[in-house]
Design a protein around this motif. Structure first.
Motif, PDB file in Angstrom:
ATOM      1  N   ASP A  24      -7.484 -32.970   2.277  1.00 48.27           N
ATOM      2  CA  ASP A  24      -7.648 -32.657   0.675  1.00 48.27           C
ATOM      3  C   ASP A  24      -8.300 -33.952  -0.005  1.00 48.27           C
ATOM      4  O   ASP A  24      -7.620 -34.960  -0.517  1.00 48.27           O
ATOM      5  CB  ASP A  24      -6.068 -32.337   0.064  1.00 48.27           C
ATOM      6  N   LEU A  25      -9.634 -33.887  -0.088  1.00 47.66           N
ATOM      7  CA  LEU A  25     -10.214 -35.282  -0.332  1.00 47.66           C
ATOM      8  C   LEU A  25     -10.288 -35.482  -1.811  1.00 47.66           C
ATOM      9  O   LEU A  25      -9.826 -36.833  -2.287  1.00 47.66           O
ATOM     10  CB  LEU A  25     -11.739 -35.383   0.003  1.00 47.66           C
ATOM     11  N   SER A  26     -10.357 -34.303  -2.765  1.00 47.56           N
ATOM     12  CA  SER A  26     -10.003 -34.660  -4.108  1.00 47.56           C
ATOM     13  C   SER A  26      -8.699 -35.075  -4.475  1.00 47.56           C
ATOM     14  O   SER A  26      -8.489 -36.110  -5.512  1.00 47.56           O
ATOM     15  CB  SER A  26     -10.617 -33.420  -4.831  1.00 47.56           C
ATOM     16  N   PHE A  27      -7.719 -34.546  -3.939  1.00 49.05           N
ATOM     17  CA  PHE A  27      -6.366 -35.043  -4.211  1.00 49.05           C
ATOM     18  C   PHE A  27      -5.794 -36.380  -3.918  1.00 49.05           C
ATOM     19  O   PHE A  27      -5.502 -37.139  -4.330  1.00 49.05           O
ATOM     20  CB  PHE A  27      -5.294 -34.110  -3.643  1.00 49.05           C
ATOM     21  N   ALA A  28      -6.421 -36.773  -2.536  1.00 53.03           N
ATOM     22  CA  ALA A  28      -6.439 -38.175  -2.043  1.00 53.03           C
ATOM     23  C   ALA A  28      -7.267 -39.068  -3.099  1.00 53.03           C
ATOM     24  O   ALA A  28      -6.560 -40.132  -3.235  1.00 53.03           O
ATOM     25  CB  ALA A  28      -7.091 -38.374  -0.660  1.00 53.03           C
ATOM     26  N   ARG A  29      -8.316 -38.613  -3.475  1.00 50.26           N
ATOM     27  CA  ARG A  29      -9.004 -39.690  -4.405  1.00 50.26           C
ATOM     28  C   ARG A  29      -8.402 -39.749  -5.683  1.00 50.26           C
ATOM     29  O   ARG A  29      -8.357 -40.817  -6.148  1.00 50.26           O
ATOM     30  CB  ARG A  29     -10.563 -38.901  -4.549  1.00 50.26           C
ATOM     31  N   ARG A  30      -7.662 -38.626  -5.956  1.00 48.46           N
ATOM     32  CA  ARG A  30      -7.058 -38.725  -7.456  1.00 48.46           C
ATOM     33  C   ARG A  30      -5.931 -39.729  -7.357  1.00 48.46           C
ATOM     34  O   ARG A  30      -5.623 -40.505  -8.269  1.00 48.46           O
ATOM     35  CB  ARG A  30      -6.596 -37.405  -7.861  1.00 48.46           C
ATOM     36  N   LEU A  31      -5.272 -39.655  -6.071  1.00 47.52           N
ATOM     37  CA  LEU A  31      -3.949 -40.469  -5.760  1.00 47.52           C
ATOM     38  C   LEU A  31      -4.334 -42.068  -5.828  1.00 47.52           C
ATOM     39  O   LEU A  31      -3.735 -42.935  -6.393  1.00 47.52           O
ATOM     40  CB  LEU A  31      -3.285 -40.156  -4.780  1.00 47.52           C
ATOM     41  N   LEU A  32      -5.282 -42.283  -5.197  1.00 48.21           N
ATOM     42  CA  LEU A  32      -5.792 -43.578  -4.921  1.00 48.21           C
ATOM     43  C   LEU A  32      -6.386 -44.291  -6.107  1.00 48.21           C
ATOM     44  O   LEU A  32      -6.187 -45.355  -6.414  1.00 48.21           O
ATOM     45  CB  LEU A  32      -6.968 -43.798  -3.750  1.00 48.21           C
ATOM     46  N   GLU A  33      -7.210 -43.324  -6.919  1.00 47.79           N
ATOM     47  CA  GLU A  33      -7.708 -43.941  -8.106  1.00 47.79           C
ATOM     48  C   GLU A  33      -6.666 -44.323  -9.336  1.00 47.79           C
ATOM     49  O   GLU A  33      -6.750 -45.086 -10.277  1.00 47.79           O
ATOM     50  CB  GLU A  33      -8.675 -43.030  -8.819  1.00 47.79           C
ATOM     51  N   THR A  34      -5.374 -43.470  -9.169  1.00 45.02           N
ATOM     52  CA  THR A  34      -4.409 -43.945  -9.975  1.00 45.02           C
ATOM     53  C   THR A  34      -3.320 -44.990  -9.427  1.00 45.02           C
ATOM     54  O   THR A  34      -2.134 -45.226 -10.142  1.00 45.02           O
ATOM     55  CB  THR A  34      -3.396 -42.568 -10.148  1.00 45.02           C
ATOM     56  N   GLY A  35      -3.791 -45.500  -8.256  1.00 45.85           N
ATOM     57  CA  GLY A  35      -3.012 -46.598  -7.961  1.00 45.85           C
ATOM     58  C   GLY A  35      -2.205 -46.543  -6.598  1.00 45.85           C
ATOM     59  O   GLY A  35      -1.287 -47.187  -6.423  1.00 45.85           O
ATOM     60  N   CYS A  36      -2.304 -45.525  -6.091  1.00 43.32           N
ATOM     61  CA  CYS A  36      -1.268 -45.050  -4.777  1.00 43.32           C
ATOM     62  C   CYS A  36      -1.849 -46.266  -3.832  1.00 43.32           C
ATOM     63  O   CYS A  36      -2.799 -46.442  -3.427  1.00 43.32           O
ATOM     64  CB  CYS A  36      -1.611 -44.026  -4.295  1.00 43.32           C
ATOM     65  N   ASP A  37      -0.739 -46.655  -2.934  1.00 38.54           N
ATOM     66  CA  ASP A  37      -0.812 -47.603  -2.219  1.00 38.54           C
ATOM     67  C   ASP A  37      -1.642 -47.076  -0.646  1.00 38.54           C
ATOM     68  O   ASP A  37      -1.148 -46.110  -0.424  1.00 38.54           O
ATOM     69  CB  ASP A  37       0.537 -48.354  -1.498  1.00 38.54           C
ATOM     70  N   PRO A  38      -2.635 -47.507  -0.413  1.00 39.30           N
ATOM     71  CA  PRO A  38      -3.422 -46.873   0.601  1.00 39.30           C
ATOM     72  C   PRO A  38      -2.840 -47.002   2.049  1.00 39.30           C
ATOM     73  O   PRO A  38      -3.347 -46.642   3.084  1.00 39.30           O
ATOM     74  CB  PRO A  38      -4.948 -47.597   0.517  1.00 39.30           C
ATOM     75  N   ASN A  39      -1.812 -48.051   1.834  1.00 34.79           N
ATOM     76  CA  ASN A  39      -1.461 -48.419   3.251  1.00 34.79           C
ATOM     77  C   ASN A  39      -0.002 -47.845   3.464  1.00 34.79           C
ATOM     78  O   ASN A  39       0.984 -48.354   4.327  1.00 34.79           O
ATOM     79  CB  ASN A  39      -1.328 -49.695   3.556  1.00 34.79           C
ATOM     80  N   ILE A  40       0.394 -46.815   2.573  1.00 39.04           N
ATOM     81  CA  ILE A  40       1.699 -46.446   2.680  1.00 39.04           C
ATOM     82  C   ILE A  40       1.979 -45.765   3.823  1.00 39.04           C
ATOM     83  O   ILE A  40       0.968 -45.033   4.544  1.00 39.04           O
ATOM     84  CB  ILE A  40       2.107 -45.265   1.427  1.00 39.04           C
ATOM     85  N   ARG A  41       3.148 -45.785   4.624  1.00 40.44           N
ATOM     86  CA  ARG A  41       3.563 -45.330   5.974  1.00 40.44           C
ATOM     87  C   ARG A  41       4.567 -44.362   5.895  1.00 40.44           C
ATOM     88  O   ARG A  41       5.404 -43.976   4.861  1.00 40.44           O
ATOM     89  CB  ARG A  41       4.073 -46.446   6.606  1.00 40.44           C
ATOM     90  N   ASP A  42       4.499 -43.449   6.960  1.00 41.64           N
ATOM     91  CA  ASP A  42       5.422 -42.222   7.340  1.00 41.64           C
ATOM     92  C   ASP A  42       6.800 -43.155   8.068  1.00 41.64           C
ATOM     93  O   ASP A  42       6.617 -44.072   8.406  1.00 41.64           O
ATOM     94  CB  ASP A  42       4.851 -41.140   7.843  1.00 41.64           C
ATOM     95  N   HIS A  43       7.485 -42.114   8.689  1.00 42.15           N
ATOM     96  CA  HIS A  43       8.744 -42.625   9.249  1.00 42.15           C
ATOM     97  C   HIS A  43       8.423 -43.112  10.593  1.00 42.15           C
ATOM     98  O   HIS A  43       9.179 -43.685  11.259  1.00 42.15           O
ATOM     99  CB  HIS A  43       9.763 -41.383   9.323  1.00 42.15           C
ATOM    100  N   ARG A  44       7.111 -42.856  11.264  1.00 40.88           N
ATOM    101  CA  ARG A  44       6.707 -43.467  12.156  1.00 40.88           C
ATOM    102  C   ARG A  44       5.820 -44.681  12.230  1.00 40.88           C
ATOM    103  O   ARG A  44       5.256 -45.033  13.306  1.00 40.88           O
ATOM    104  CB  ARG A  44       6.004 -42.307  13.384  1.00 40.88           C
ATOM    105  N   GLY A  45       5.694 -45.028  10.981  1.00 39.27           N
ATOM    106  CA  GLY A  45       4.878 -46.346  10.702  1.00 39.27           C
ATOM    107  C   GLY A  45       3.123 -45.806  10.764  1.00 39.27           C
ATOM    108  O   GLY A  45       2.415 -46.873  10.523  1.00 39.27           O
ATOM    109  N   ARG A  46       2.799 -44.641  10.588  1.00 35.17           N
ATOM    110  CA  ARG A  46       1.399 -44.112  10.672  1.00 35.17           C
ATOM    111  C   ARG A  46       1.038 -44.303   9.155  1.00 35.17           C
ATOM    112  O   ARG A  46       1.902 -43.732   8.154  1.00 35.17           O
ATOM    113  CB  ARG A  46       1.439 -42.944  11.087  1.00 35.17           C
ATOM    114  N   THR A  47       0.022 -44.849   8.950  1.00 34.12           N
ATOM    115  CA  THR A  47      -0.785 -44.560   7.390  1.00 34.12           C
ATOM    116  C   THR A  47      -1.646 -43.468   7.241  1.00 34.12           C
ATOM    117  O   THR A  47      -1.685 -42.954   8.311  1.00 34.12           O
ATOM    118  CB  THR A  47      -1.490 -46.004   7.251  1.00 34.12           C
ATOM    119  N   GLY A  48      -2.133 -43.471   6.027  1.00 34.01           N
ATOM    120  CA  GLY A  48      -3.012 -42.261   5.769  1.00 34.01           C
ATOM    121  C   GLY A  48      -4.071 -42.460   6.641  1.00 34.01           C
ATOM    122  O   GLY A  48      -4.503 -41.426   7.188  1.00 34.01           O
ATOM    123  N   LEU A  49      -4.453 -43.714   6.985  1.00 36.99           N
ATOM    124  CA  LEU A  49      -5.799 -43.617   7.769  1.00 36.99           C
ATOM    125  C   LEU A  49      -5.572 -43.253   9.327  1.00 36.99           C
ATOM    126  O   LEU A  49      -6.309 -42.457   9.866  1.00 36.99           O
ATOM    127  CB  LEU A  49      -6.284 -45.332   7.995  1.00 36.99           C
TER     128      LEU A  49
END
Length: 229
Positions: A24-49
């Protein structure tokens, strides 16, 4: 296990990571533009990338990179986003932005090894194999260049030591270098063709003078012989 199946993360409580999984590119863009951390991780240490790359969502990968996502980030098993890739365009994006093709995770596995274990498409496998081959060739060329540089340095050091032990040789080399530099400056100032013409004229004059001297000496010798006899 030495690699991670992505299907175990189809749901997450982190909105940005869920957008990366869903593509969901549009939602991801909206989150990033509002200051969401691009390096946030899940429980396995994986980032959005990691998650976007695993799903082949290359547009989201580009957007994460634009907003400062760490391309070198590893999960808790030492996997980079490239270790989880199985799509040609995503692999090309990550490698072109600096991710090393031969990087190993904590179990010593490269992205190519994990891709073969997961059974990703053949085009991605061929691309990873080609990139690894280029990396090996580049390493060999670099090692060869370093060896040549070391050999040249050793040769120059030996020549310098030889010159110090033979000051006359060092002086003659200095004179030769000075003459060569002066000659090069002369040619550059006057021009190649003018210098060539000047050399031809000098050569002709030299031949003329030599011919005149030889002719005069021959005449004198003949005159002396005739006078004697």
């Amino acid at each position: 296990m030495s690699y991670v199946f992505i299907n175990d993360s189809s749901q997450t409580s982190v909105p940005l990571l869920q957008a990366c999984i869903d593509g969901d590119l549009s939602f991801a863009r909206r989150l990033l533009e509002t200051g969401c951390d691009p390096n946030i991780r899940d429980h396995r240490g994986r980032t959005g990338l990691h998650l976007a790359a695993a799903r082949g969502n290359v547009d989201i990968c580009r957007f994460l990179h634009k907003f400062g996502a760490d391309l070198l980030a590893t999960d808790y098993q030492g996997n980079t986003a490239l270790h989880l890739c199985g799509h040609v365009d995503t692999i090309q994006f990550l490698v072109s932005n600096g991710l090393k093709i031969d990087i190993c995770n904590h179990n010593g596995s490269t992205p190519l090894v994990l891709a073969k274990r997961r059974g990703v498409n053949k085009d991605a496998i061929r691309l990873l194999e080609g990139l690894e081959e280029q990396e090996v060739k580049g390493f060999n060329r670099g090692a060869h260049s370093k060896l040549e540089a070391m050999q040249i340095a050793e040769s120059e050091s030996a020549m310098e030591s030889h010159s110090l032990l033979n000051p006359n040789l060092q002086n003659s080399e200095g004179v030769l270098f000075s003459f060569r530099s002066t000659w090069q400056e002369f040619v550059e100032d006057l021009g190649f063709w003018r210098v060539l013409l000047l050399l031809v004229v000098i050569a002709l004059l030299s031949l003329g003078i030599a011919y005149y001297v030889i002719f005069q000496r021959t005449i004198n010798i003949l005159s002396f012989i005739l006078f004697v006899y």
